[in-house]
Scaffold this motif. Structure first.
Motif, PDB file in Angstrom:
ATOM      1  N   ARG A 258      13.865  54.836  -4.529  1.00 34.05           N
ATOM      2  CA  ARG A 258      13.908  54.527  -3.238  1.00 34.05           C
ATOM      3  C   ARG A 258      12.325  54.280  -2.541  1.00 34.05           C
ATOM      4  N   THR A 259      12.222  53.202  -1.641  1.00 33.94           N
ATOM      5  CA  THR A 259      10.675  53.146  -1.182  1.00 33.94           C
ATOM      6  C   THR A 259      10.921  53.395   0.328  1.00 33.94           C
ATOM      7  N   ILE A 260      10.712  54.373   0.942  1.00 39.58           N
ATOM      8  CA  ILE A 260      10.778  54.729   2.474  1.00 39.58           C
ATOM      9  C   ILE A 260       9.717  53.790   3.150  1.00 39.58           C
ATOM     10  N   VAL A 261      10.019  52.790   3.893  1.00 36.30           N
ATOM     11  CA  VAL A 261       8.892  52.031   4.748  1.00 36.30           C
ATOM     12  C   VAL A 261       8.764  52.545   6.391  1.00 36.30           C
ATOM     13  N   ALA A 262       9.792  53.126   6.779  1.00 34.80           N
ATOM     14  CA  ALA A 262       9.768  53.394   8.194  1.00 34.80           C
ATOM     15  C   ALA A 262      10.503  54.485   8.524  1.00 34.80           C
ATOM     16  N   ILE A 263      10.148  55.359   9.312  1.00 31.29           N
ATOM     17  CA  ILE A 263      11.070  56.531  10.094  1.00 31.29           C
ATOM     18  C   ILE A 263      11.100  56.352  11.526  1.00 31.29           C
ATOM     19  N   ARG A 264      12.134  56.365  12.179  1.00 34.51           N
ATOM     20  CA  ARG A 264      12.327  56.203  13.716  1.00 34.51           C
ATOM     21  C   ARG A 264      13.050  57.293  14.260  1.00 34.51           C
ATOM     22  N   ILE A 265      12.576  57.775  15.461  1.00 34.78           N
ATOM     23  CA  ILE A 265      13.098  58.741  16.125  1.00 34.78           C
ATOM     24  C   ILE A 265      13.674  57.921  17.449  1.00 34.78           C
ATOM     25  N   ILE A 266      15.021  58.146  17.411  1.00 35.38           N
ATOM     26  CA  ILE A 266      15.901  57.402  18.454  1.00 35.38           C
ATOM     27  C   ILE A 266      16.915  58.206  19.395  1.00 35.38           C
ATOM     28  N   GLY A 267      16.220  57.860  20.617  1.00 36.32           N
ATOM     29  CA  GLY A 267      17.308  58.635  21.836  1.00 36.32           C
ATOM     30  C   GLY A 267      16.827  60.118  21.699  1.00 36.32           C
TER      31      GLY A 267
ATOM     32  N   LYS B  68       7.182  72.735  14.468  1.00 35.77           N
ATOM     33  CA  LYS B  68       8.440  71.535  14.117  1.00 35.77           C
ATOM     34  C   LYS B  68       9.234  70.964  15.008  1.00 35.77           C
ATOM     35  N   TYR B  69       9.367  69.691  14.845  1.00 35.69           N
ATOM     36  CA  TYR B  69      10.245  68.967  15.581  1.00 35.69           C
ATOM     37  C   TYR B  69      11.427  68.894  15.174  1.00 35.69           C
ATOM     38  N   CYS B  70      11.641  68.234  13.672  1.00 35.77           N
ATOM     39  CA  CYS B  70      12.736  68.277  12.911  1.00 35.77           C
ATOM     40  C   CYS B  70      12.442  67.989  11.624  1.00 35.77           C
ATOM     41  N   ASP B  71      13.326  68.361  10.620  1.00 35.72           N
ATOM     42  CA  ASP B  71      13.014  67.767   9.262  1.00 35.72           C
ATOM     43  C   ASP B  71      14.336  67.947   8.610  1.00 35.72           C
ATOM     44  N   PHE B  72      14.683  67.205   7.238  1.00 40.43           N
ATOM     45  CA  PHE B  72      15.756  67.145   6.520  1.00 40.43           C
ATOM     46  C   PHE B  72      15.317  67.057   5.224  1.00 40.43           C
ATOM     47  N   TRP B  73      16.091  67.579   4.216  1.00 39.22           N
ATOM     48  CA  TRP B  73      16.148  67.479   2.730  1.00 39.22           C
ATOM     49  C   TRP B  73      17.139  66.495   2.352  1.00 39.22           C
TER      50      TRP B  73
ATOM     51  N   SER C 174      19.507  48.341   4.918  1.00 37.49           N
ATOM     52  CA  SER C 174      18.341  49.161   4.527  1.00 37.49           C
ATOM     53  C   SER C 174      18.121  50.428   5.370  1.00 37.49           C
ATOM     54  N   VAL C 175      18.734  51.114   6.049  1.00 40.23           N
ATOM     55  CA  VAL C 175      18.763  52.043   6.944  1.00 40.23           C
ATOM     56  C   VAL C 175      19.515  53.240   6.853  1.00 40.23           C
ATOM     57  N   VAL C 176      19.183  54.597   6.488  1.00 39.71           N
ATOM     58  CA  VAL C 176      19.847  55.662   6.591  1.00 39.71           C
ATOM     59  C   VAL C 176      19.863  56.349   7.811  1.00 39.71           C
ATOM     60  N   SER C 177      20.960  56.847   8.528  1.00 37.74           N
ATOM     61  CA  SER C 177      20.838  57.484   9.800  1.00 37.74           C
ATOM     62  C   SER C 177      21.345  58.779   9.734  1.00 37.74           C
ATOM     63  N   TYR C 178      20.591  59.894  10.135  1.00 36.31           N
ATOM     64  CA  TYR C 178      20.926  61.167  10.223  1.00 36.31           C
ATOM     65  C   TYR C 178      20.911  61.612  11.771  1.00 36.31           C
ATOM     66  N   GLU C 179      22.135  62.001  11.944  1.00 35.27           N
ATOM     67  CA  GLU C 179      22.215  62.412  13.261  1.00 35.27           C
ATOM     68  C   GLU C 179      21.746  63.478  13.625  1.00 35.27           C
TER      69      GLU C 179
ATOM     70  N   MET D  25      20.562  62.015  19.825  1.00 30.21           N
ATOM     71  CA  MET D  25      19.207  61.652  18.934  1.00 30.21           C
ATOM     72  C   MET D  25      19.599  61.488  17.643  1.00 30.21           C
ATOM     73  N   ARG D  26      19.055  60.768  17.034  1.00 30.31           N
ATOM     74  CA  ARG D  26      18.997  60.603  15.605  1.00 30.31           C
ATOM     75  C   ARG D  26      17.904  60.149  14.934  1.00 30.31           C
ATOM     76  N   LEU D  27      17.551  60.161  13.573  1.00 32.58           N
ATOM     77  CA  LEU D  27      16.471  59.858  12.775  1.00 32.58           C
ATOM     78  C   LEU D  27      16.983  58.812  11.900  1.00 32.58           C
ATOM     79  N   GLU D  28      16.291  57.552  11.934  1.00 32.17           N
ATOM     80  CA  GLU D  28      16.550  56.527  10.923  1.00 32.17           C
ATOM     81  C   GLU D  28      15.524  56.344   9.928  1.00 32.17           C
ATOM     82  N   VAL D  29      15.858  56.426   8.748  1.00 29.50           N
ATOM     83  CA  VAL D  29      15.039  56.088   7.635  1.00 29.50           C
ATOM     84  C   VAL D  29      15.204  54.865   7.016  1.00 29.50           C
TER      85      VAL D  29
END
Length: 170
Positions: free
Chosen positions: A37-46, A116-121, A133-138, A156-160
């Protein structure tokens, strides 16, 4: 990684009951295809008002393992917009991932250190469903230091965002 291994054993290998009772030399177990998969953007929301994300924040996309990660892309926050849920901070990346990958977001503490603000694997074979086209991580799916977690808004969530593999568009 625990959720991925649980899903692997339960859904792919069809193991019920206690996973500790499965012999380590169980044969015939084949790991499923791990799509690219090709990641094109990551967003921090809220993120809330207490922590203002700005262009000094750095987002790294890595592949591999915790002990031997390969940095695929590293960028600063670019676009900032305000919506109903607060600010949206976007990192425009380009990273083709396959198998295990991680996203790490850090902010500078001083000239030489980062916090570190946040991370995930995750793994491309076990990701949550990709919707538009988006996966949302709460927030509860992200690794966030306790001191920072208290300051981040509950919603708050992270959108990939991924490149659409069929149309090759975002």
């Amino acid at each position: 990684f625990v959720k991925m291994y649980e899903k692997l054993w339960r859904e792919t290998f069809g193991v019920d009951g206690d996973l500790g009772e499965v012999p380590s030399d169980a044969g015939g177990l084949v790991i499923p295809k791990q799509p690219e998969r090709t990641i094109v953007a990551i967003r921090i929301i809220g993120s809330g008002e207490e922590i203002e994300v700005n262009d000094t924040f750095v987002c790294k996309v890595m592949q591999g393992t915790r002990l031997n990660p390969i940095v695929l892309d590293s960028v600063h926050a670019e676009d900032v917009s305000r919506g109903e849920g607060g600010a949206v901070y976007e990192f425009k990346v380009h990273a083709a991932v396959q198998g295990n990958f991680s996203v790490h977001i850090k902010k500078p503490k001083n000239c030489c250190k980062q916090i570190k603000y946040c991370d995930f694997w995750d793994n491309t074979a076990f990701m949550p469903e990709i919707v538009d086209s988006v996966v949302s991580y709460e927030k509860d799916q992200l690794d966030i230091k306790k001191k920072i977690r208290k300051k981040i808004a509950p919603g708050m969530r992270l959108e990939v965002e991924f490149l659409n593999e069929k149309t090759h568009q975002v």
